[in-house]
Design a protein around this motif. Structure first.
Motif, PDB file in Angstrom:
ATOM      1  N   ALA A 105       3.739   8.118  15.796  1.00  0.00           N
ATOM      2  CA  ALA A 105       3.473   7.210  14.680  1.00  0.00           C
ATOM      3  C   ALA A 105       2.136   7.544  14.034  1.00  0.00           C
ATOM      4  O   ALA A 105       2.010   7.579  12.799  1.00  0.00           O
ATOM      5  CB  ALA A 105       3.500   5.766  15.160  1.00  0.00           C
ATOM      6  N   ALA A 106       1.113   7.826  14.852  1.00  0.00           N
ATOM      7  CA  ALA A 106      -0.215   8.138  14.312  1.00  0.00           C
ATOM      8  C   ALA A 106      -0.191   9.432  13.503  1.00  0.00           C
ATOM      9  O   ALA A 106      -0.803   9.518  12.426  1.00  0.00           O
ATOM     10  CB  ALA A 106      -1.218   8.242  15.454  1.00  0.00           C
ATOM     11  N   ILE A 107       0.505  10.447  14.002  1.00  0.00           N
ATOM     12  CA  ILE A 107       0.581  11.718  13.276  1.00  0.00           C
ATOM     13  C   ILE A 107       1.237  11.507  11.907  1.00  0.00           C
ATOM     14  O   ILE A 107       0.779  12.036  10.889  1.00  0.00           O
ATOM     15  CB  ILE A 107       1.350  12.750  14.111  1.00  0.00           C
ATOM     16  CG1 ILE A 107       0.502  13.196  15.304  1.00  0.00           C
ATOM     17  CG2 ILE A 107       1.751  13.958  13.266  1.00  0.00           C
ATOM     18  CD1 ILE A 107       1.235  14.064  16.295  1.00  0.00           C
ATOM     19  N   ALA A 108       2.317  10.718  11.869  1.00  0.00           N
ATOM     20  CA  ALA A 108       2.999  10.482  10.591  1.00  0.00           C
ATOM     21  C   ALA A 108       2.130   9.656   9.646  1.00  0.00           C
ATOM     22  O   ALA A 108       2.080   9.930   8.437  1.00  0.00           O
ATOM     23  CB  ALA A 108       4.319   9.772  10.848  1.00  0.00           C
ATOM     24  N   ILE A 109       1.447   8.650  10.173  1.00  0.00           N
ATOM     25  CA  ILE A 109       0.618   7.802   9.313  1.00  0.00           C
ATOM     26  C   ILE A 109      -0.522   8.610   8.703  1.00  0.00           C
ATOM     27  O   ILE A 109      -0.823   8.487   7.511  1.00  0.00           O
ATOM     28  CB  ILE A 109       0.073   6.600  10.114  1.00  0.00           C
ATOM     29  CG1 ILE A 109       1.227   5.676  10.512  1.00  0.00           C
ATOM     30  CG2 ILE A 109      -0.953   5.821   9.286  1.00  0.00           C
ATOM     31  CD1 ILE A 109       0.834   4.610  11.517  1.00  0.00           C
ATOM     32  N   ARG A 110      -1.142   9.448   9.512  1.00  0.00           N
ATOM     33  CA  ARG A 110      -2.212  10.295   8.968  1.00  0.00           C
ATOM     34  C   ARG A 110      -1.644  11.385   8.071  1.00  0.00           C
ATOM     35  O   ARG A 110      -2.297  11.837   7.139  1.00  0.00           O
ATOM     36  CB  ARG A 110      -3.019  10.915  10.107  1.00  0.00           C
ATOM     37  CG  ARG A 110      -4.160  11.781   9.610  1.00  0.00           C
ATOM     38  CD  ARG A 110      -5.095  12.217  10.704  1.00  0.00           C
ATOM     39  NE  ARG A 110      -6.078  13.174  10.212  1.00  0.00           N
ATOM     40  CZ  ARG A 110      -7.019  13.730  10.943  1.00  0.00           C
ATOM     41  NH1 ARG A 110      -7.121  13.418  12.225  1.00  0.00           N
ATOM     42  NH2 ARG A 110      -7.858  14.603  10.415  1.00  0.00           N
ATOM     43  N   GLY A 111      -0.440  11.829   8.366  1.00  0.00           N
ATOM     44  CA  GLY A 111       0.212  12.816   7.512  1.00  0.00           C
ATOM     45  C   GLY A 111      -0.050  14.243   7.897  1.00  0.00           C
ATOM     46  O   GLY A 111       0.264  15.160   7.125  1.00  0.00           O
ATOM     47  N   THR A 112      -0.581  14.467   9.086  1.00  0.00           N
ATOM     48  CA  THR A 112      -0.827  15.815   9.565  1.00  0.00           C
ATOM     49  C   THR A 112      -0.969  15.781  11.071  1.00  0.00           C
ATOM     50  O   THR A 112      -1.333  14.761  11.652  1.00  0.00           O
ATOM     51  CB  THR A 112      -2.092  16.423   8.929  1.00  0.00           C
ATOM     52  OG1 THR A 112      -2.214  17.794   9.314  1.00  0.00           O
ATOM     53  CG2 THR A 112      -3.342  15.685   9.379  1.00  0.00           C
ATOM     54  N   THR A 113      -0.686  16.894  11.712  1.00  0.00           N
ATOM     55  CA  THR A 113      -0.832  16.983  13.159  1.00  0.00           C
ATOM     56  C   THR A 113      -2.307  17.032  13.527  1.00  0.00           C
ATOM     57  O   THR A 113      -3.095  17.731  12.879  1.00  0.00           O
ATOM     58  CB  THR A 113      -0.112  18.230  13.689  1.00  0.00           C
ATOM     59  OG1 THR A 113       1.275  18.163  13.315  1.00  0.00           O
ATOM     60  CG2 THR A 113      -0.211  18.323  15.198  1.00  0.00           C
TER      61      THR A 113
END
Length: 357
Positions: A105-113
């Motif tokens: 969820a955090a990776i998607a919210i930030r929009g990058t790995t």
């Protein structure tokens, strides 16, 4: 730039094909969140919005960072068997361990790995990065680090409301088609190489034998190994021209591929798009296109109209022909050239599809 799958030691048994209603629901939610990128879905968008109950659109906008740009790994299967129903997939999402839920969820919210370890203990850098992206991302990020269980419960409840309002009816129509695509793909896999099967996921894919790899034509660079954890092949009928390849450590590779008719949604390689744009960037060639549009015309006539020498015209025509924008035909001693107007008209669509793919 390409996304590469390393096929060393990969076997046909490492490829698992199947439909995923949760992945298809997410593909539709992406279209809802980014409607300007998907003009082909305008009629579908209208039908969905008419059936959407009060409040659901607001809840979807709140959760949209999970699917608007960076498709969250949570919406794809983590293991076979595939072809489960949506209730089963939502139940699996509800029971996923919290560390995994927070990570993806955090990776998607930030929009990058990015490195997620220790996120809940010190979320300051994560929150600042999300705030720089947008207010909506920052709002969902703060909720995630404050109460991840509540975020997950709200997400699952919102997805269940989508199912009740419109997606259950849609899945009854598209689910059998996607399951049929998956069944045919499984049959084909038994008689094809791993490279051939994976290359069939995209009309712009290429392969190499040494080392054994398949390359997907995308404006990003990444590499994953199929043999490490296997590869899940998930078809979709929604969201052309996206080809989604998930390469998360310690998880199966996921290829979310378009199962529709490629003839209706033609795709060309990014290299050809660049070459066509470069060919047209030369002012003399662009001027020639004006004369080539109306009727077949000879090199000598073009030279007379443009005040260019015939050798110059020939060189420009040859370059336009090399990238497919001009066709030439011989009639006796004369060669007539004509602009391929349809390809020129499609160039903007091809460029957008390349950027989106």
């Amino acid at each position: 730039m390409v996304v590469t799958l390393d096929l060393a030691k990969a076997r046909p048994a490492d490829l698992v094909a199947g439909a995923s209603p949760l992945a298809e629901l997410m593909a539709g939610l992406h279209v809802l969140a980014e409607p300007e990128h998907h003009p082909e879905s305008r009629a579908w968008l209208g039908r969905v919005r008419e059936r959407m109950p009060d409040g659901l659109a607001t809840d979807l906008a709140y959760h949209a960072p999970l699917w608007a740009r960076f498709r969250c790994r949570l919406f794809y299967p983590f293991a076979g068997p595939l072809d489960r129903d949506l209730d089963g997939e939502l139940d699996a999402l509800s029971r996923l361990d919290e560390d995994t839920f927070v990570r993806y969820a955090a990776i998607a919210i930030r929009g990058t790995t990015f490195p997620v370890d220790g996120l809940l203990a010190d979320p300051s850098g994560f929150l600042r990065a999300c705030e720089r992206r947008s207010y909506s991302r920052a709002e969902l990020a703060r909720a995630l680090v404050t109460d991840p269980a509540a975020v997950r419960a709200g997400l699952v409840e919102t997805l269940a409301r989508c199912a009740t309002s419109y997606f259950d009816a849609e899945w009854r129509m598209v689910g059998p088609r996607l399951r049929d695509v998956s069944a045919r793909l499984r049959d084909a896999t038994r008689g094809a190489t791993v490279a051939a099967t994976l290359a069939s996921m995209s009309p712009t894919a290429t392969t190499t034998d040494v080392p054994p790899r398949v390359h997907y034509d995308k404006l990003q660079s990444a590499t994953g190994a199929v043999a490490a954890h296997g590869c899940l092949l998930v078809p979709t009928l929604r969201g052309w021209p996206h080809l989604i390849v998930k390469l998360d450590p310690d998880e199966p590779v996921v290829v979310h591929f378009l199962a529709g008719d490629w003839e209706q949604h033609r795709q060309v390689s990014q290299s050809l798009v660049r070459e066509r744009i470069a060919a047209l960037a030369e002012p003399a060639r662009l001027d020639l296109c004006r004369h080539l549009l109306g009727e077949p015309i000879t090199t000598s006539e073009l030279a007379e109209r443009t005040a260019l020498g015939e050798p110059q015209v020939s060189r420009h025509i040859r370059r336009l022909r090399e990238v497919g924008l001009v066709t030439s035909r011989r009639e006796g001693r004369m060669v007539y050239h004509r602009l391929h107007a349809r390809l020129l008209l499609d160039l903007g669509v091809d460029l957008l599809a390349t950027v989106m793919r």
